[in-house]
Scaffold this active site. Structure first.
Site, short mmCIF file in Angstrom:
data_model
loop_
_atom_site.label_atom_id
_atom_site.label_comp_id
_atom_site.label_asym_id
_atom_site.label_seq_id
_atom_site.Cartn_x
_atom_site.Cartn_y
_atom_site.Cartn_z
CE LYS A 116 -3.28 154.03 81.46
NZ LYS A 116 -3.61 152.60 81.50
CG LEU A 121 1.57 152.30 80.95
CD1 LEU A 121 0.94 152.06 79.58
CD2 LEU A 121 0.91 153.49 81.62
CB SER A 166 -1.70 151.51 84.41
OG SER A 166 -2.40 151.11 83.25
CB SER A 167 -6.75 153.93 83.68
OG SER A 167 -6.40 153.11 82.60
CB ILE A 206 -2.61 145.12 79.65
CG1 ILE A 206 -2.07 143.93 78.84
CG2 ILE A 206 -1.66 145.48 80.79
CD1 ILE A 206 -0.78 144.19 78.12
N GLY A 207 -4.44 144.26 82.50
CA GLY A 207 -4.49 143.35 83.63
C GLY A 207 -5.53 143.78 84.66
N GLY A 208 -6.31 144.79 84.26
CA GLY A 208 -7.29 145.38 85.17
C GLY A 208 -7.16 146.89 85.26
CB SER A 209 -4.87 149.16 83.42
OG SER A 209 -3.74 148.40 83.72
#
Length: 584
Positions: free
Chosen positions: A148, A197, A223-224, A244-247
């Site tokens: 990433k 991100l 974000s990935s 960090i939240g589902g990335s």
């Protein structure tokens, strides 16, 4: 002369005229500085695009040269192998690292042309390839690995998609990149991210918009998202993302691959870039993304080694527990189909029910479970803590350049003054309670004393959930996974739907996703009657976002308690195996 002054200046005193002239001059100067700043930003963006294009062109030239001198290379065979099969053939000499590297480089270039998922080729990877036999004992010997964009690689930017981080190349490799190299892996390309991100879409002003490998009208997630698109498109056999939240989990779900978010600090974050560094209420994790669960486990096994524990002594020295991963004892599995906040799409619900039935048929015990006080956890603990400074740090990283369309709608409420957020939340509460709660949480936590109290509340909530988990005597948890992939630009308007993933970042529970199905025509027909749990604007937007998803991947999410990462992966493998057997 006096008459002339009267005519020109009127009856105003001289000091008023001077002040007016000064104000005009200052305004002009501000505008000039802003214009100059934007010019500098655009110049940086263009330079970054030129660097990327040059790296892609040089990679293409190198691939052509290799293909001309090695016409016997069976690229299609190499690309069809799982990571375990590929690793085995590299170890026994059936395949050469050079053939594997150039096959994946060629495929990556082709996938990137379609999906715009790569930010640059790491040209140093050719130097590493020349010396690769010195790492023949590594668990990932000769394996090309994508990383990433925010993961540090010496001499290259980690911009997080924001302009202010351009032209700040890393002075050294991140810990994970160092460990990958020690284990014989070859980091060969960096992949795209959303701006800051801070979205589960995938576009930024520097590198543009990434498309979904299954449908270009849909997002790859974030974000990935670049990782998800590249692996889902066949251009990488293994990648490293952050969550960090589902990335990691969202792009894995949207692109039809497997992804794993370990317990925070199981893998070193040293050298990874962030736009909210120092935030501790919701912890980020680096983790693997791949086509199957065994690949995730092999990656974790390789990374959890003495070399990483030496490079970063803050990481607990816990090697990978192969015995737990390979266990076959029956599990007691909690499950829920609807978290009560964001109603799942018909395909999400069906995927959960079908997976539950397969697990029960295989001899596992399924019991109903739901995280307590979810709305409180998401808004008062999660969002309020993640943006604890009232969004100030995040917004400061977006200055000096344009805001990407993926993020624009999401940023509007972030930018409002704290008082305005509070007033709007009070006014909206009777009509749109979810939106009101979200606005209020964007005000942050306030003072240092409030922050300490907030951290204590997060800790108390974590133990509350664990107590309920223990009461139900659970080993692991099965729950829906966000999907199918959304139409571009909708994620920024739909932070409501990340409850399914974000809760496990707040709790710091390891979690992963496994694709189990695809959207059917029946799912699409049922979606026409979707109303949601609240019937508000978010529910209506969600229906629009996932419409037109027939044929897209659908996943489920597997969760375990902190530090039980191997058990979580074992559960994911069980789901994957049962789904494969059911499709035969």
């Amino acid at each position: 002369m006096d008459n002339y002054k009267q005519l020109v200046f009127g009856a105003k005193p001289k000091w008023t005229v001077i002040l007016s002239a000064t104000a005009c001059g200052a305004s002009a100067l501000v505008l000039l500085l802003k214009w100059f700043g934007h010019q500098q930003s655009w110049k940086k963006i263009q330079e970054a695009k030129v660097r990327r294009e040059k790296s892609l062109q040089r990679a293409e030239y190198a691939v052509c040269q290799f293909n001309e001198s090695h016409p016997e290379t069976d690229t299609s065979l190499i690309l069809s192998l799982s990571l375990a099969e590929l690793s085995k053939q590299l170890k026994d000499g059936t395949l050469t690292p050079q053939a594997v590297f150039h096959s994946y480089m060629e495929k990556t270039l082709e996938v990137n042309r379609r999906l715009n998922c790569c930010t640059e080729v790491l040209l140093e990877s050719w130097d590493q390839l020349e010396d690769i036999d010195s790492h023949k004992d590594g668990l990932l010997y000769g394996v090309p690995v994508s990383i990433k964009e925010n993961i540090g690689y010496k001499g290259h930017d980690s911009t997080c998609g924001v302009i202010c981080k351009l032209d700040l190349p890393a002075t050294g490799d991140s810990v994970l990149v160092e460990v990958l190299k020690r284990q014989g892996a070859i980091p060969f390309v960096k992949t795209n991210v959303p701006q800051g991100l801070q979205s589960f879409d995938c576009g930024n002003p520097i590198y543009g918009l990434t498309l979904n490998p299954h449908n270009p009208q849909k997002t790859s997630g974030g974000s990935s998202g670049g990782e998800g698109a590249l692996i889902g498109g066949g251009g990488s056999v293994l990648g490293i993302g952050s969550d960090i939240g589902g990335s990691i989990r969202i792009p894995s779900s949207f692109c039809g691959i497997c992804g794993f978010k370990p317990t925070a600090n199981r893998l070193s974050l040293r050298g990874a870039s962030s736009c909210i560094r120092g935030q501790k209420s919701v912890l980020s994790s680096l983790g693997p993304m791949a086509r199957d669960v065994d690949s995730l486990a092999l990656c974790m096994h390789a990374l959890l080694c003495d070399h990483m524990f030496i490079l970063d002594p803050t990481v607990p020295p816990i090697p990978f527990n192969q015995q737990v991963y390979q266990s076959s004892k029956p599990l007691r599995i909690g499950y829920y189909e609807n978290d009560g906040y964001a109603m799942p799409s018909p395909s999400m619900s069906r995927a959960l029910r079908e997976t539950k039935a397969l697990l029960e048929k295989a001899g596992h015990t399924l019991v109903s479970f739901s995280p307590p006080r979810l709305i409180y956890a998401i808004h008062e603990l999660g969002i309020r803590g993640l943006l604890g400074d009232g969004c100030t740090t995040l917004l400061s990283n977006l200055k000096g350049g344009p805001v990407d369309p993926c993020l624009r709608v999401q940023i509007i409420p972030y930018s409002l003054p704290r008082t305005v957020k509070k007033i709007l939340s009070v006014l909206l509460k009777p009509i749109f309670p979810r939106i009101a709660a979200s606005l209020d949480s964007l005000r942050g936590v306030g003072s240092v004393q409030d922050l300490w109290r907030h951290h204590a509340d997060v800790e108390d909530y974590m133990h509350e959930v664990i107590a309920e988990w223990r009461r139900c005597e659970l080993d692991v948890l099965l729950c829906p996974m966000i999907g199918p992939a959304y139409i571009h630009n909708y994620p920024g308007q739909l932070i409501s739907t990340i409850t399914y993933t974000f809760i496990y970042n707040l709790l710091n529970f390891p979690a992963g996703v496994v694709p189990v199905s695809t959207v059917t025509a029946e799912d699409e027909e049922e979606l026409r009657h979707y109303k949601g749990n609240y019937g508000d604007v978010w529910d209506k937007l969600y229906k629009k976002a996932v419409t037109g998803g027939e044929g897209l991947p659908v996943a489920v999410q597997c969760v375990a308690l902190p530090w039980q990462d191997e058990l979580c992966l074992r559960f994911m493998r069980e789901v994957e195996m049962l789904v494969r057997e059911d499709k035969k």
